[in-house]
Every structure is written in structure tokens, then in C-alpha cells.
Design a protein around this motif. Sequence first.
Motif, PDB file in Angstrom:
ATOM      1  N   GLN A  33       0.841  -1.197   0.000  1.00 27.29           N
ATOM      2  CA  GLN A  33       0.000   0.000   0.000  1.00 27.29           C
ATOM      3  C   GLN A  33       0.878   1.251   0.000  1.00 27.29           C
ATOM      4  N   PHE A  34       0.264   2.420  -0.142  1.00 26.72           N
ATOM      5  CA  PHE A  34       1.006   3.624  -0.511  1.00 26.72           C
ATOM      6  C   PHE A  34       1.325   4.581   0.627  1.00 26.72           C
ATOM      7  N   LEU A  35       0.758   4.400   1.805  1.00 21.97           N
ATOM      8  CA  LEU A  35       0.991   5.334   2.904  1.00 21.97           C
ATOM      9  C   LEU A  35       2.061   4.812   3.861  1.00 21.97           C
ATOM     10  N   PRO A  36       2.710   5.719   4.613  1.00 16.23           N
ATOM     11  CA  PRO A  36       3.668   5.262   5.632  1.00 16.23           C
ATOM     12  C   PRO A  36       2.973   4.430   6.701  1.00 16.23           C
ATOM     13  N   ALA A  37       3.744   3.580   7.355  1.00 18.99           N
ATOM     14  CA  ALA A  37       3.187   2.613   8.305  1.00 18.99           C
ATOM     15  C   ALA A  37       2.424   3.276   9.447  1.00 18.99           C
ATOM     16  N   GLN A  38       2.814   4.511   9.811  1.00 16.03           N
ATOM     17  CA  GLN A  38       2.174   5.174  10.958  1.00 16.03           C
ATOM     18  C   GLN A  38       0.875   5.880  10.594  1.00 16.03           C
ATOM     19  N   ALA A  39       0.525   5.935   9.315  1.00 14.58           N
ATOM     20  CA  ALA A  39      -0.716   6.595   8.902  1.00 14.58           C
ATOM     21  C   ALA A  39      -1.924   5.816   9.435  1.00 14.58           C
ATOM     22  N   THR A  40      -3.076   6.460   9.427  1.00 11.36           N
ATOM     23  CA  THR A  40      -4.256   5.932  10.111  1.00 11.36           C
ATOM     24  C   THR A  40      -4.643   4.526   9.672  1.00 11.36           C
ATOM     25  N   LEU A  59      -5.154  -1.886   8.859  1.00  6.90           N
ATOM     26  CA  LEU A  59      -4.501  -2.994   8.167  1.00  6.90           C
ATOM     27  C   LEU A  59      -3.700  -3.880   9.121  1.00  6.90           C
ATOM     28  N   THR A  60      -3.021  -3.255  10.086  1.00  9.88           N
ATOM     29  CA  THR A  60      -2.260  -4.056  11.058  1.00  9.88           C
ATOM     30  C   THR A  60      -3.181  -4.926  11.908  1.00  9.88           C
ATOM     31  N   PRO A  61      -4.246  -4.373  12.516  1.00 11.46           N
ATOM     32  CA  PRO A  61      -5.164  -5.239  13.266  1.00 11.46           C
ATOM     33  C   PRO A  61      -5.826  -6.307  12.393  1.00 11.46           C
ATOM     34  N   GLU A  71       2.793 -10.354   5.169  1.00 13.04           N
ATOM     35  CA  GLU A  71       3.977  -9.484   5.087  1.00 13.04           C
ATOM     36  C   GLU A  71       3.525  -8.112   4.630  1.00 13.04           C
ATOM     37  N   ARG A  72       3.860  -7.088   5.414  1.00 13.09           N
ATOM     38  CA  ARG A  72       3.413  -5.731   5.137  1.00 13.09           C
ATOM     39  C   ARG A  72       4.491  -4.950   4.404  1.00 13.09           C
ATOM     40  N   TYR A  73       4.101  -4.296   3.336  1.00 11.76           N
ATOM     41  CA  TYR A  73       5.001  -3.430   2.579  1.00 11.76           C
ATOM     42  C   TYR A  73       4.309  -2.074   2.432  1.00 11.76           C
ATOM     43  N   ASP A  74       4.776  -1.102   3.208  1.00 14.68           N
ATOM     44  CA  ASP A  74       4.146   0.207   3.261  1.00 14.68           C
ATOM     45  C   ASP A  74       4.862   1.187   2.334  1.00 14.68           C
ATOM     46  N   VAL A 116      -5.641  11.981   7.491  1.00 14.93           N
ATOM     47  CA  VAL A 116      -4.338  11.781   6.848  1.00 14.93           C
ATOM     48  C   VAL A 116      -3.379  12.948   7.102  1.00 14.93           C
ATOM     49  N   THR A 117      -3.880  14.031   7.703  1.00 13.36           N
ATOM     50  CA  THR A 117      -3.037  15.216   7.884  1.00 13.36           C
ATOM     51  C   THR A 117      -1.823  14.989   8.797  1.00 13.36           C
ATOM     52  N   PRO A 118      -1.909  14.171   9.863  1.00 11.37           N
ATOM     53  CA  PRO A 118      -0.705  13.991  10.695  1.00 11.37           C
ATOM     54  C   PRO A 118       0.452  13.340   9.940  1.00 11.37           C
ATOM     55  N   SER A 119       0.179  12.281   9.182  1.00  2.00           N
ATOM     56  CA  SER A 119       1.276  11.578   8.506  1.00  2.00           C
ATOM     57  C   SER A 119       1.871  12.404   7.374  1.00  2.00           C
ATOM     58  N   LEU A 120       1.112  13.383   6.866  1.00  2.00           N
ATOM     59  CA  LEU A 120       1.612  14.255   5.787  1.00  2.00           C
ATOM     60  C   LEU A 120       2.101  15.602   6.311  1.00  2.00           C
ATOM     61  N   ARG A 121       1.975  15.833   7.619  1.00  2.00           N
ATOM     62  CA  ARG A 121       2.380  17.096   8.254  1.00  2.00           C
ATOM     63  C   ARG A 121       1.622  18.300   7.683  1.00  2.00           C
TER      64      ARG A 121
END
Length: 342
Positions: free
Chosen positions: A32-39, A45-47, A63-66, A211-216
Motif C-alpha cells: 500500500q502507498f501510505l507510511p506505516a504510521q498513517a491511520t 490494516l495491522t489489526p 507481510e506488510r510493505y508500506d 491523513v493530515t498527521p502523517s503528511l504534516r
Amino acid sequence: MNNIKTLLLATSALAALTMTAHAQEVTLRLHQFLPAQATIPANALTPWAEKVTAESNGRIKIERYDAMSLGGTPPQLIDQVTDGVVDLIWTVIGYTPGRFPTTEAFELPFFMTNGEATSKAFHEYCQKHCMDEFSGLKVLAWHAHGPGLIHSKNPVNSLEDMKGLKIRGGSRVINQMLEALGATPVGMPVPATSEALSKGVIDATTVPWEVTPSLRISELVTNHTSFSGTHGLYTQTFAFVMNQASYEKLPDDLKTVIDNNSGLETAAELGRVMDQGDLVGLKIATEAKNNIVQLDETETQRWKDAATPLVKAWVDEMTAKGFEGQTLVDDALALIDKHTAN
């Protein structure tokens, strides 16, 4: 006696095959396309992956590929899962304009209400109208995000403030909406937004709070504009998809695990996570003392009046392509109302 021995051998062989099938372990690659810490990656996806692993007694490993770490660009994710390069993807449907035309009904202005209700409506709608477009794929869930906002360097307090503003839009329909509102749309996947804002390529962006936190975003701009009423300016749609062959290769009991973690409730959970993420993003901007504007009902109505012609234009376009455009719009609105009321 020989017949009995043959029968016993055959039964033993069948039992061995059955035990082997039930002992089969698989590893599925999720891209997927977002960083691992995004919502969504962190809280959905992790849960989901952990739940699938637990319910399969450890026989399904994810196997996760962020952040596109396997290569390619966000618009290429759908081809990666279709072609079997990866087993699972989570993606924005609008990144491939024209490929899934019936899904666009949910991006039309002032249709959506909140992430959870709109996600349930969208999943039900797609099961009815979009299956042909996703033929050959195992869709685990279709969903949407919460109300989209305008995040800008300069305040957007009225429709006039949109004139000439270079704004990032995430899909064909959203870009058309921005143009109808007087802005200059700039299409790009959401991961490119931060750099585009910092370099002045765009003046503003349309994204939900989550999505605003992960994109600052709240660091890069200080103005955030939302709207009155129960319907948000827009939403973007997403698909959580599995390669069909990867699914078919699973033994039946592992298919059941995937099936039990797919469908309407999975879509609802993705929408709920989006809604919860909105609260986090809003809190960060509030604590930063950014300028958070909610347009009043009168001003919101002006925006609705400016954007509404896009609905008829979309209906006409879809009808010309052989779809029942008005039926799609009517079903979308009816399902959003139904799930918002529940």
C-alpha cells in the motif's frame, strides 16, 4: 480382503492429503502507498492482519510493505494485485481514472455523511453495481473516508477565495468539482502532497483530517475549511483487494478465514478507523492554534449550488457510456441515507 486393504489404503491417503491441506501455511504480501504510521495502515490494516493470522492459527502470515516499498507508484497498485505481483493491496480507486467508472458516484459533491456510514453504503452499492469492473479480483472491502476539507496556506472563507487557487485533488471527479468551485485543480496521489505544498506547486489540498498527521499538513498550512450540515464536501473511495489466484490457492478453511474478514463489516471498520483518525488530525491542528473555519449554512449552500451541476454532468456522461447514470446516483444517495440513519 484385497478390496478391504485397497479401501483402507485409499482412506489413509485421503486422510493424509486432508491433513496436509489443513496444515498448509501461506504468506501473503500486502502492498500500500501510505507510511506505516498513517491511520489506515496502523489502525486498520495491522489489526486486520493480526486477526487473520490469529484466526488461522498462524497459518496465514501477512507481510506488510508500506509506502510503495516494493516499487511502483500508487496508481500501479491495482495492476500489481491483478497481475499477482503482490497478493493484497489497499488503494485509492480514483488513482486509475476511467477504470472503475461506476464507483465515482460516491465522490460527487455533498453526497457523503461520515466515514463509517458512507463506507457501508459504498460497499453495498459496489456489490450491486461494480462487480463487473472488479472482475478477476477478490475484493475484501470497498470503503470511503470522512468529510473532505480544504487545507490552505491562505484562508478560504468564501467561494470567492477559491478563484485561481491551485489545489491538489485526488481523482477525476474531485478535480472536476474543484474546477466548478473556481479553483485550479492539480491531480496527484496523496503521498506527493507534502512536497508539493512545501515547494509551492500547490496552494492547498483536499484531504480529510485523518491523513493530515502523517503528511504534516497542519505544519505546512495553517488554514482548514469545512462545511455546515450533515453532508461533507466530498469523499474519496478505496478498495482493499486480493489477487483472485492467491485466494483460490488457499485450502477451504483458510478461504473461510479470509471470507470472515471481508465484506460489509470490514468496510464499516475501515470507515470507523477513518472517522477516529479525523478526530486525531483535528486535535493536532487545534493544539497548533491553526485557523479552523466552518462555513455557515448560507455560505455552504453557495458551494452546493456551484458544485451541484457536476452531478447532472456525471449522470449524462455515464448514460452516454451505456450505464444507467441516474439510477447509480439515486442508489448511492438512498444507501448513504439508509446507513447514516442506522
